[in-house]
Design a protein around this motif. Sequence first.
Motif, PDB file in Angstrom:
ATOM      1  N   LYS A  58       0.835  -1.200   0.000  1.00  0.00           N
ATOM      2  CA  LYS A  58       0.000   0.000   0.000  1.00  0.00           C
ATOM      3  C   LYS A  58       0.870   1.251   0.000  1.00  0.00           C
ATOM      4  O   LYS A  58       2.072   1.198   0.270  1.00  0.00           O
ATOM      5  CB  LYS A  58      -0.914   0.008   1.232  1.00  0.00           C
ATOM      6  N   VAL A  62      -1.112   5.032   3.897  1.00  0.00           N
ATOM      7  CA  VAL A  62      -2.176   4.143   4.382  1.00  0.00           C
ATOM      8  C   VAL A  62      -1.778   3.567   5.742  1.00  0.00           C
ATOM      9  O   VAL A  62      -0.860   2.755   5.840  1.00  0.00           O
ATOM     10  CB  VAL A  62      -2.450   2.997   3.385  1.00  0.00           C
ATOM     11  N   ASP A  65      -6.676  -0.063   7.393  1.00  0.00           N
ATOM     12  CA  ASP A  65      -7.427  -0.695   6.315  1.00  0.00           C
ATOM     13  C   ASP A  65      -8.457  -1.622   6.945  1.00  0.00           C
ATOM     14  O   ASP A  65      -8.453  -1.829   8.170  1.00  0.00           O
ATOM     15  CB  ASP A  65      -6.496  -1.458   5.372  1.00  0.00           C
ATOM     16  N   VAL A 213      -0.460  -1.750  -5.233  1.00  0.00           N
ATOM     17  CA  VAL A 213      -1.786  -2.320  -4.978  1.00  0.00           C
ATOM     18  C   VAL A 213      -2.252  -3.057  -6.233  1.00  0.00           C
ATOM     19  O   VAL A 213      -2.383  -2.466  -7.295  1.00  0.00           O
ATOM     20  CB  VAL A 213      -2.806  -1.223  -4.605  1.00  0.00           C
ATOM     21  N   GLU A 223      -9.538  -1.882  -7.559  1.00  0.00           N
ATOM     22  CA  GLU A 223      -8.187  -1.326  -7.527  1.00  0.00           C
ATOM     23  C   GLU A 223      -7.193  -2.136  -8.359  1.00  0.00           C
ATOM     24  O   GLU A 223      -6.014  -1.813  -8.425  1.00  0.00           O
ATOM     25  CB  GLU A 223      -7.695  -1.238  -6.085  1.00  0.00           C
TER      26      GLU A 223
END
Length: 264
Positions: A58, A62, A65, A213, A223
């Motif tokens: 990530k 980030v 999550d 990602v 994503e």
Amino acid sequence: MKTIFHIHKIQFLSLILLLIMASCKKEELMYEDKAGIYIDKEKFVGVRDSTSYSFAEKANTVMLDTIYIPVKISGNMSPVDRIVPLKVDENLTTALAGTHYQILETKIKANEITGRVPILIKRTADLKAKQVRLYVKIATSAEFPLQIMNTKTNNTFNGEPVGTYVPGYLIKLSDQLLKPDTWDASGSWFKLFFGTYSATKYKFIIDITGRVVWGPRARDSAESPTAAQMYIYLAKLVSALYEYEKVNGPMIDETGNQVTFPKL
């Protein structure tokens, strides 16, 4: 007399059969009245009993999550909401509650049979040096007194389920570069476009593409890259590897094998 005895015998056997059927029906009703709930592993892609999550895949910004655990009830629907009794197995868990994770209370809504339990996972400094494990399972409760030990796959062979799922689910959490669980899964774009996995190759992929990602199988989420993007990535990687080899010779991975990419 012989004929009368034969009729009585038939009547007697019929009575026994009716009693057996009534007994079975009563047991079935009792079972249906007893509610249960289980982790619905058919909803997971790739590996069904565990997942490896790495914050290293990530962006650096980030810090939190969410991993969702799908659940499904057995028995009848309820006219009221019911709390999902998803618990942590402390004997199989090294992650720290509040530090590495938080399980958010979730309810199966009235007149529904499915739900998703969100588990909030947190990026901490220690995850760069180690992997922690979080093992969750369904406990019994007043609202879900039936304990369901194993569930079967929906796919069948000759009328029988092709596999059985254990009741718990393991989350392996780190901030290190790890092999995606779905790299070798059926239909995986990881495998198709990048070939055999190695940590050296994966780091090279991330360095060249700039992408951290990917999503399950590199194709199964919003994503994930598109097929067109994957072809562009492969072309960039082949070109970058060629330039590397002109200067350094073959790129050798941690297993002693040469890094290569498929020819599509």
